[in-house]
Design an enzyme around this catalytic site. Structure first.
Site, short mmCIF file in Angstrom:
data_model
loop_
_atom_site.label_atom_id
_atom_site.label_comp_id
_atom_site.label_asym_id
_atom_site.label_seq_id
_atom_site.Cartn_x
_atom_site.Cartn_y
_atom_site.Cartn_z
N ARG A 15 40.72 60.80 34.77
CA ARG A 15 39.52 60.95 33.95
C ARG A 15 38.24 60.46 34.62
O ARG A 15 37.14 60.74 34.15
CB ARG A 15 39.72 60.23 32.61
CG ARG A 15 40.56 61.05 31.65
CD ARG A 15 40.39 60.55 30.24
NE ARG A 15 41.21 59.38 29.97
CZ ARG A 15 40.88 58.43 29.10
NH1 ARG A 15 39.74 58.50 28.44
NH2 ARG A 15 41.67 57.41 28.88
N SER A 107 46.80 44.45 36.09
CA SER A 107 46.44 45.83 36.41
C SER A 107 45.17 45.84 37.23
O SER A 107 44.21 45.14 36.91
CB SER A 107 46.20 46.63 35.13
OG SER A 107 47.38 47.26 34.75
N GLY A 108 45.15 46.68 38.24
CA GLY A 108 43.98 46.76 39.12
C GLY A 108 42.75 47.33 38.46
O GLY A 108 41.65 47.24 39.00
N GLU A 159 56.33 51.64 22.90
CA GLU A 159 55.19 52.42 23.37
C GLU A 159 54.72 53.36 22.26
O GLU A 159 55.52 53.84 21.45
CB GLU A 159 55.59 53.23 24.61
CG GLU A 159 55.82 52.37 25.84
CD GLU A 159 54.62 51.50 26.18
OE1 GLU A 159 53.50 52.03 26.32
OE2 GLU A 159 54.80 50.26 26.31
N ASN A 394 -6.93 38.56 56.88
CA ASN A 394 -7.09 39.54 55.82
C ASN A 394 -6.86 40.92 56.44
O ASN A 394 -7.57 41.32 57.35
CB ASN A 394 -8.50 39.45 55.23
CG ASN A 394 -8.58 40.21 53.92
OD1 ASN A 394 -8.21 41.39 53.87
ND2 ASN A 394 -9.02 39.54 52.88
N ASN A 403 4.03 50.47 65.55
CA ASN A 403 4.92 49.56 66.26
C ASN A 403 6.01 50.29 67.05
O ASN A 403 6.77 49.69 67.76
CB ASN A 403 5.58 48.58 65.29
CG ASN A 403 6.35 49.28 64.19
OD1 ASN A 403 5.91 50.31 63.68
ND2 ASN A 403 7.48 48.73 63.81
C1 UD1 Z 1 50.94 50.20 29.58
C2 UD1 Z 1 52.01 49.55 28.73
C3 UD1 Z 1 51.51 49.46 27.30
C4 UD1 Z 1 50.20 48.69 27.25
C5 UD1 Z 1 49.17 49.30 28.17
C6 UD1 Z 1 47.97 48.46 28.25
C7 UD1 Z 1 54.06 50.27 29.75
C8 UD1 Z 1 55.20 51.19 29.70
N1 UD1 Z 1 53.18 50.36 28.77
O1 UD1 Z 1 50.70 51.48 29.08
O2 UD1 Z 1 52.48 48.79 26.51
O3 UD1 Z 1 49.71 48.63 25.92
O4 UD1 Z 1 49.73 49.43 29.50
O5 UD1 Z 1 46.98 49.13 28.96
O6 UD1 Z 1 53.99 49.44 30.64
N2 UD1 Z 1 50.84 52.21 36.98
C9 UD1 Z 1 51.41 52.25 38.21
N3 UD1 Z 1 52.49 53.05 38.40
C10 UD1 Z 1 53.03 53.79 37.41
C11 UD1 Z 1 52.42 53.74 36.13
C12 UD1 Z 1 51.33 52.94 35.94
O7 UD1 Z 1 50.96 51.57 39.14
O8 UD1 Z 1 54.01 54.47 37.66
C13 UD1 Z 1 49.67 51.34 36.79
C14 UD1 Z 1 48.42 52.09 36.40
O9 UD1 Z 1 47.68 52.47 37.54
C15 UD1 Z 1 47.69 51.07 35.59
C16 UD1 Z 1 48.80 50.25 34.94
O10 UD1 Z 1 49.95 50.48 35.72
O11 UD1 Z 1 46.92 50.20 36.41
C17 UD1 Z 1 49.06 50.64 33.49
O12 UD1 Z 1 49.36 52.01 33.44
P1 UD1 Z 1 48.82 52.93 32.26
O13 UD1 Z 1 49.36 54.29 32.43
O14 UD1 Z 1 47.36 52.74 32.12
O15 UD1 Z 1 49.45 52.21 30.99
P2 UD1 Z 1 50.54 52.76 30.04
O16 UD1 Z 1 51.80 52.96 30.80
O17 UD1 Z 1 49.99 53.87 29.28
#
Ligand code: UD1
Ligand code: CA
Length: 475
Positions: A15, A107-108, A159, A394, A403
């Site tokens: 997005r 989370s990054g 979830e 001045n 320059n």
């Molecule tokens: C996850 C949690 C959910 C929580 C939410 C908060 C799980 C299954 N669910 O949701 O309970 O409320 O975060 O934001 O964990 N990522 C990876 N590899 C993957 C999948 C995700 O590195 O295979 C990373 C994403 O880049 C992100 C983070 O993990 O930084 C969370 O992933 P995202 O898809 O945003 O969260 P959900 O899985 O929807």
């Protein structure tokens, strides 16, 4: 117990509609993932394992370049390809972690978590429990819900896509941040299955496994949703940017800085030079609306910064007034403004501009790599590059230092008390001797002796034999 950190950063961030990985999008001039790594440094983590996937090379290169983290903790990378869910992500990181540690999962793309909330979470785990950072949201749609037993104990996380309508009514959500002993996490993550609505390996399924194993699960619930907010879109990035800036603005106001409007204040890292945002203010500093500070800026006592100034990498001494719409960027060399100087409106100070006490620089004056001694003035439409300007000089409107000969830069020396008239060109290298005057419109190609009037222009003539042309009459 040693603290290790897993940072999930494999996601694509569709997005954002950007060519660059989401975790490298900038908040306050700093990639999102650096904000997270800052927390790791503050928590004195032993090791950080960053899980990469989309744009892995770019993310790794950016993090490895970031010198401010080097030595603070041991940074490792784990490639997750393909991305099969958060549990699968953690599986990729675990081989790089030792069993004697506590692991904090971050989370990054969640930049605003406060270090005290994470410390509380680590304490809640106590090296033996699974601790979840949770928050109650008025609109919890999309998130994992915290399912509790009648007695209030956490049973599991469901979830959103797998939740019943009763479960969807739960407003306490999992933030994506947990702290848990590594050896326990290793056991549970090895048992994850993907028989769910998204056919993903959910890290959150570890909660029910902990409960089944008799390991206590605690939820540390905070009330500040911004701390766990992730960035998925440009609009969310902008929202968190404002929240971050407001935090910085309030911290400055706590120190006594007067901000005309904390909602219209920005302090950012210098992304080009990689210098961290740092605004050091002495007493009674006043900053008007819409100013942007970048990199390291120091404002002395009583400094006033007018509306809509951009100031980067500069030291501005006590009592100086920077009037509206002034642009100051010291880049690497820095800019120094002496005590009681007056700069602006619409001035431009570039790297190596060093102004003495009481110097005046006015509208549309550009100064680069030049020193202006105490009391010197350049008030209108002028350029000073590679110049040494003496006390009380001045420098007239429209005058410039030539320059650059197309290959080399040369210095212009203007000794003390010289008066440079309007619209002069000082062709460097050239020296104007002390107390001299250069007449308006002069092109100065040779050194001017001290104490005399130097003119370098065509003599004015008025021709009496001249006749004004007349248009022929049309009939
Ligand atoms: C996850 C949690 C959910 C929580 C939410 C908060 C799980 C299954 N669910 O949701 O309970 O409320 O975060 O934001 O964990 N990522 C990876 N590899 C993957 C999948 C995700 O590195 O295979 C990373 C994403 O880049 C992100 C983070 O993990 O930084 C969370 O992933 P995202 O898809 O945003 O969260 P959900 O899985 O929807
Ligand atoms: Ca997901």
């Amino acid at each position: 117990m040693p603290l290790d950190i897993i940072v999930m950063a494999a996601g694509k961030g569709t997005r954002m509609k950007s060519r660059h990985p989401k975790v490298l999008q900038r908040l306050a001039g700093r990639p999102l993932v650096f904000h997270v790594l800052d927390r790791a440094a503050q928590l004195e983590a032993r090791r950080v394992v960053l899980i990469t996937g989309h744009g892995a090379t770019e993310v790794e290169a950016a993090c490895a370049r970031q010198v401010s983290f080097s030595g603070q903790f041991d940074l490792k990378f784990a490639l997750q390809q393909p991305q099969l869910g958060t549990g699968h992500a953690v599986q990729q990181a675990l081989p790089q972690l030792d069993d004697d540690g506590l692991v904090l999962v971050l989370s990054g793309d969640v930049p605003l978590t406060r270090v005290d909330a994470l410390q509380a979470l680590v304490a809640a785990s106590g090296g033996e429990r699974l601790a979840l950072l949770t928050v109650r949201l008025p609109d919890p749609a999309g998130y994992g819900r915290i399912v509790r037993a009648a007695g209030g104990q956490v049973r599991r996380i469901v979830e959103h896509k797998d939740a019943s309508s009763a479960e969807r009514a739960i407003d306490e959500i999992y933030s994506g941040i947990m702290a848990v002993p590594t050896r326990l996490l290793r056991r549970w993550v090895g048992q994850l299955r993907n028989d769910n609505a998204q056919q993903e390996y959910y890290l959150t399924d570890a909660v029910a496994m902990a409960v089944a194993d008799g390991v206590p699960v605690v939820a540390h619930c905070i009330d500040d949703a911004l701390q766990v907010a992730g960035v998925n879109s440009p609009a969310q990035l902008a929202e968190l940017e404002r929240a971050w800036q407001l935090r910085q603005a309030h911290a400055l106001m706590e120190q006594g800085v007067r901000l005309a409007d904390p909602a219209r204040f920005d302090l950012r890292d210098d992304a080009v030079r990689g210098t961290r945002a740092e605004l050091l203010c002495a007493q009674d500093v006043e900053i008007d609306l819409g100013c942007i500070f970048t990199g390291r800026v120091e404002l002395g006592e009583g400094v006033q910064v007018g509306a809509y100034c951009c100031i980067a990498n500069a030291v501005i001494a006590a009592g100086s007034v920077i009037q509206p719409f002034t642009h100051i960027d010291g880049e690497k060399a820095g800019v120094r403004v002496g005590e009681g100087a007056r700069v602006g409106p619409f001035s431009r100070l570039r790297p190596g501009a060093v102004l003495g006490r009481g110097v005046h620089v006015g509208n549309f004056v550009e100064i680069k790599n030049s020193q202006l001694a105490d009391g010197a003035k350049a008030n209108h439409l002028a350029y000073l590059g590679d110049a040494t300007v003496g006390e009380r000089v001045n420098y007239g409107a429209g005058s410039i230092t030539a320059n650059y000969d197309g290959v080399n830069k040369h210095r212009t020396v203007i000794e003390h008390d010289v008066h440079v008239g309007s619209n002069c060109v000082l062709v460097a290298p050239v020296t104007l001797g002390a107390d001299g005057v250069v007449g308006a419109g002069s092109v100065v190609t040779h050194d001017a002796p001290p104490g005399v009037l130097t003119l370098g222009r065509g003599r004015q003539v008025s021709k009496t034999e001249w006749h004004k042309p007349v248009k022929p009459l049309k009939n």
